[in-house]
Design an enzyme around this catalytic site. Structure first.
Site, mmCIF file in Angstrom:
data_model
loop_
_atom_site.group_PDB
_atom_site.id
_atom_site.type_symbol
_atom_site.label_atom_id
_atom_site.label_comp_id
_atom_site.label_asym_id
_atom_site.label_seq_id
_atom_site.Cartn_x
_atom_site.Cartn_y
_atom_site.Cartn_z
ATOM 1 N N ASP A 64 8.221 26.086 18.329
ATOM 2 C CA ASP A 64 7.915 26.487 16.866
ATOM 3 C C ASP A 64 7.718 25.203 16.061
ATOM 4 O OD1 ASP A 64 10.061 29.371 16.503
ATOM 5 O OD2 ASP A 64 8.341 29.142 17.646
ATOM 6 N N ARG B 139 4.071 37.906 25.447
ATOM 7 C CA ARG B 139 5.490 38.071 24.962
ATOM 8 C C ARG B 139 6.070 39.663 25.124
ATOM 9 N NH1 ARG B 139 5.496 36.036 18.875
ATOM 10 N NH2 ARG B 139 7.783 35.770 19.380
ATOM 11 N N CYS C 220 0.076 39.412 21.664
ATOM 12 C CA CYS C 220 0.230 38.270 20.353
ATOM 13 C C CYS C 220 -0.797 37.226 20.443
ATOM 14 C CB CYS C 220 1.576 38.038 20.316
ATOM 15 S SG CYS C 220 1.990 36.743 19.136
ATOM 16 N N LYS D 266 14.227 32.397 8.765
ATOM 17 C CA LYS D 266 13.830 33.738 9.076
ATOM 18 C C LYS D 266 14.278 33.968 10.085
ATOM 19 C CE LYS D 266 9.604 33.673 11.072
ATOM 20 N NZ LYS D 266 9.548 34.283 12.362
ATOM 21 N N ASN D 267 14.337 33.453 11.223
ATOM 22 C CA ASN D 267 14.805 33.869 12.536
ATOM 23 C C ASN D 267 16.015 34.147 12.740
ATOM 24 O OD1 ASN D 267 12.126 33.674 13.168
ATOM 25 N ND2 ASN D 267 12.023 31.990 14.392
ATOM 26 N N ARG E 220 4.313 34.672 6.252
ATOM 27 C CA ARG E 220 5.447 35.276 6.893
ATOM 28 C C ARG E 220 6.875 34.641 7.190
ATOM 29 N NH1 ARG E 220 3.522 37.665 12.310
ATOM 30 N NH2 ARG E 220 5.913 38.030 12.212
HETATM 31 C C1 EPZ Z 1 11.981 33.813 19.201
HETATM 32 O O1 EPZ Z 1 10.712 34.717 19.627
HETATM 33 C C2 EPZ Z 1 11.275 33.562 17.843
HETATM 34 N N1 EPZ Z 1 11.146 34.578 16.944
HETATM 35 C C3 EPZ Z 1 9.923 32.780 17.992
HETATM 36 O O2 EPZ Z 1 9.487 32.199 16.869
HETATM 37 C C4 EPZ Z 1 10.148 31.398 19.016
HETATM 38 O O3 EPZ Z 1 8.806 31.219 18.950
HETATM 39 C C5 EPZ Z 1 10.594 32.129 20.321
HETATM 40 O O4 EPZ Z 1 11.850 32.738 20.095
HETATM 41 C C6 EPZ Z 1 10.864 30.930 21.292
HETATM 42 O O5 EPZ Z 1 11.887 30.011 20.582
HETATM 43 C C7 EPZ Z 1 12.273 34.958 16.433
HETATM 44 O O6 EPZ Z 1 13.441 34.688 16.594
HETATM 45 C C8 EPZ Z 1 11.927 36.416 15.507
HETATM 46 P P1 EPZ Z 1 11.523 34.491 23.698
HETATM 47 P P2 EPZ Z 1 11.081 35.713 20.917
HETATM 48 O O7 EPZ Z 1 11.822 36.114 23.927
HETATM 49 O O8 EPZ Z 1 12.526 36.044 20.903
HETATM 50 C C9 EPZ Z 1 9.268 35.579 27.497
HETATM 51 C C10 EPZ Z 1 8.138 31.823 14.677
HETATM 52 O O9 EPZ Z 1 7.140 30.877 14.527
HETATM 53 N N2 EPZ Z 1 9.645 37.172 27.577
HETATM 54 O O10 EPZ Z 1 12.513 33.566 23.485
HETATM 55 O O11 EPZ Z 1 10.141 36.663 21.137
HETATM 56 C C11 EPZ Z 1 8.165 35.447 26.487
HETATM 57 O O12 EPZ Z 1 6.829 35.598 26.744
HETATM 58 C C12 EPZ Z 1 8.512 32.526 16.068
HETATM 59 O O13 EPZ Z 1 9.076 31.957 14.066
HETATM 60 C C13 EPZ Z 1 9.535 37.762 28.518
HETATM 61 O O14 EPZ Z 1 8.749 37.544 29.600
HETATM 62 O O15 EPZ Z 1 10.772 34.809 22.391
HETATM 63 C C14 EPZ Z 1 8.134 33.729 26.299
HETATM 64 O O16 EPZ Z 1 7.153 33.264 27.289
HETATM 65 C C15 EPZ Z 1 7.104 32.519 17.012
HETATM 66 N N3 EPZ Z 1 10.197 39.104 28.612
HETATM 67 C C16 EPZ Z 1 9.569 33.437 26.552
HETATM 68 O O17 EPZ Z 1 10.051 34.601 27.437
HETATM 69 C C17 EPZ Z 1 11.004 39.134 27.397
HETATM 70 O O18 EPZ Z 1 11.469 40.487 27.603
HETATM 71 C C18 EPZ Z 1 10.381 33.130 25.458
HETATM 72 O O19 EPZ Z 1 10.359 34.193 24.601
HETATM 73 C C19 EPZ Z 1 11.248 38.374 26.428
HETATM 74 C C20 EPZ Z 1 10.459 37.246 26.623
#
Ligand code: EPZ
Length: 431
Positions: A308, A125, A120, A22-23, A400
């Site tokens: 995850d 996030r 969320c 999915k990701n 999802r």
């Molecule tokens: C991706 O989310 C995945 N989703 C998530 O999978 C996964 O948990 C996550 O990466 C971490 O591995 C998809 O790929 C669609 P991040 P993403 O930006 O990109 C902070 C699932 O279960 N952050 O790497 O949204 C954020 O809050 C889902 O399939 C900022 O502060 O995660 C977090 O603490 C859930 N500012 C950390 O960074 C930003 O602009 C990592 O988040 C972006 C992120």
């Protein structure tokens, strides 16, 4: 609302085939916005987020065909014209990954109107790093009425250093940089296999990307991209979920169609716990009939132990001898499943970002509530070893990201059924 009913106690036996990731599929579908030509994606999982992305891209004017019958894991996208480069709150609130269209729309159309994702279940996030990166590429950004308005005549290559590792942030900016004027060098990038898979597709579309899958990515901008065909990588998180199911139920299952190299941190952890696994090029066999001992886990960015997989691992830790400390370093609120596991008899104490899991405690069936995608997977795993019939509510979360999970589990001997409205019937192309 759908519920899953699971009678625990059966060791899982047999073979389960893993679907596409999915990701990886979500950013690859967004990447199709970067060209007016046809992009064909294969091994697309049949999960709700793909359907949401189809609606998102169609609303912009793209033609999106989700395959039928034998071609049902294939998607064809053609964004000939994009008359409405926007992502509405209605769609973004159901799937925050919708923000992945921000970079491609600014790069291709010079304008994007994308809803901010809002809060969320697993954490704040924000997308501030996506926005900061686009500003470094020269985009003008305004946020008002809950929307980001981004404009640029043409993006310009730049140096970007991420304050924090972000998966979709890296993907969004790699896509934006493909059509920028000049070279972009990005540092402290996410190294997840899904990032590398996206870059693989983009390079097939004519982009010039080097270093994807490492922390430094270089993108030489080009004037335009063309169509391409690409097969999405297997879903390592779905594979991990079934591997843990095999271990937890004391079963013997073969997880096929997966990429063992993407699961190293999990396989190492399972070895520590005492779970026997063997693997071949595209499959992993799990033999769970050995006693499990406790082991601590810290979630980290790839190649560390993925957040995850944290919830699923916690279910396993409830059945291991001793105390496991599970530390969640990526998201600030990702222990919702723990309280539901406690309702089933688990001994778990939450202290900030640490969960102290004392095992082994017998689990008994109960009515439980899923709060997010991976939390619901954790409850399904616990129900497979609980005494009696567990009822899991709000399983729309699991739809999802898991393709036909009850059929796959039934296929290896689980007693599971879905009650309530079945998954909505597939509508005609662009219907
Ligand atoms: C991706 O989310 C995945 N989703 C998530 O999978 C996964 O948990 C996550 O990466 C971490 O591995 C998809 O790929 C669609 P991040 P993403 O930006 O990109 C902070 C699932 O279960 N952050 O790497 O949204 C954020 O809050 C889902 O399939 C900022 O502060 O995660 C977090 O603490 C859930 N500012 C950390 O960074 C930003 O602009 C990592 O988040 C972006 C992120």
């Amino acid at each position: 609302m759908d519920k899953l009913v699971i009678r625990g106690g059966n060791p899982l036996l047999g073979t389960v085939r893993i679907s596409g990731a999915k990701n990886a599929a979500l950013p690859c579908m967004a990447a199709a916005l970067l060209t007016e030509e046809e992009v064909i994606l294969e091994n697309i999982p049949q999960v709700r987020d793909i359907e949401t992305t189809r609606r998102l891209l169609s609303a912009m004017g793209a033609e999106v065909e989700l395959g039928y019958g034998r071609a049902h894991h294939r998607t064809t996208i053609q964004a000939r014209t994009l008359n409405a480069p926007q992502a509405s709150y209605e769609l973004v609130k159901t799937m925050r990954a919708s923000t992945l269209v921000l970079g491609p729309l600014v790069a291709r159309c010079g304008r994007a109107h994308v809803s901010l994702p809002g809060g969320c279940a697993i954490g704040a996030r924000p997308i501030d790093l996506h926005i900061k990166g686009l500003e470094r590429l020269g985009a003008k950004i305004a946020t008002e009425h809950g929307y980001v308005e981004a404009t640029a005549t043409r993006l310009k290559g730049a140096e970007i250093v991420f304050d924090k590792i972000t998966v979709t942030g890296t993907e969004d900016l790699v896509m934006a940089a493909t059509l920028a004027d000049g070279e972009t060098v990005m540092q402290n990038c996410a190294c997840e296999p899904e990032v590398a898979d996206l870059a693989d597709l983009l390079n097939k579309m004519g982009a010039k990307i080097e270093g994807a899958g490492t922390s430094i990515i270089r993108v030489k901008g080009v004037a335009r991209l063309h169509g391409a065909k690409h097969r999405i990588i297997p879903d390592r998180i779905e594979a991990a979920t079934f591997i843990i199911a095999g271990a937890l139920t004391g079963g013997d299952i073969n997880v096929t169609g997966c990429e063992p190299a993407h699961l190293t941190s999990l396989l190492q952890k399972l070895q520590e716990v005492g779970v026997k696994t063997t693997h071949a090029s595209e499959s992993i066999r799990v033999m769970g009939d050995t006693p499990h001992k406790a082991a601590d886990v810290n979630t980290e960015e790839y190649p560390g132990f993925p957040t995850d997989m944290q919830a699923q691992y916690m279910a396993l830790a409830t059945q291991a001898d001793g105390t496991s400390i599970v530390t969640e370093n990526i998201f600030e609120n990702r222990f919702m499943h723990a309280l539901e596991l406690v309702r089933m008899g688990a001994n778990i104490k939450i202290e900030g970002r640490r969960a102290i899991v004392r095992g082994k405690t017998p689990l008994s069936a109960a009515a439980v509530l899923a709060s997010d995608l991976r939390a619901s997977a954790s409850l399904v795993l616990a129900a497979l070893v609980a005494d009696g019939e567990t009822i899991i509510d709000r399983v729309y979360h699991i739809d999802r990201g898991y393709e036909h999970i009850e059929e796959k589990l039934k296929g290896v001997g689980a007693e599971i059924r879905r009650i309530g409205e079945i998954f909505p019937k597939r509508r005609g192309a662009n219907g």
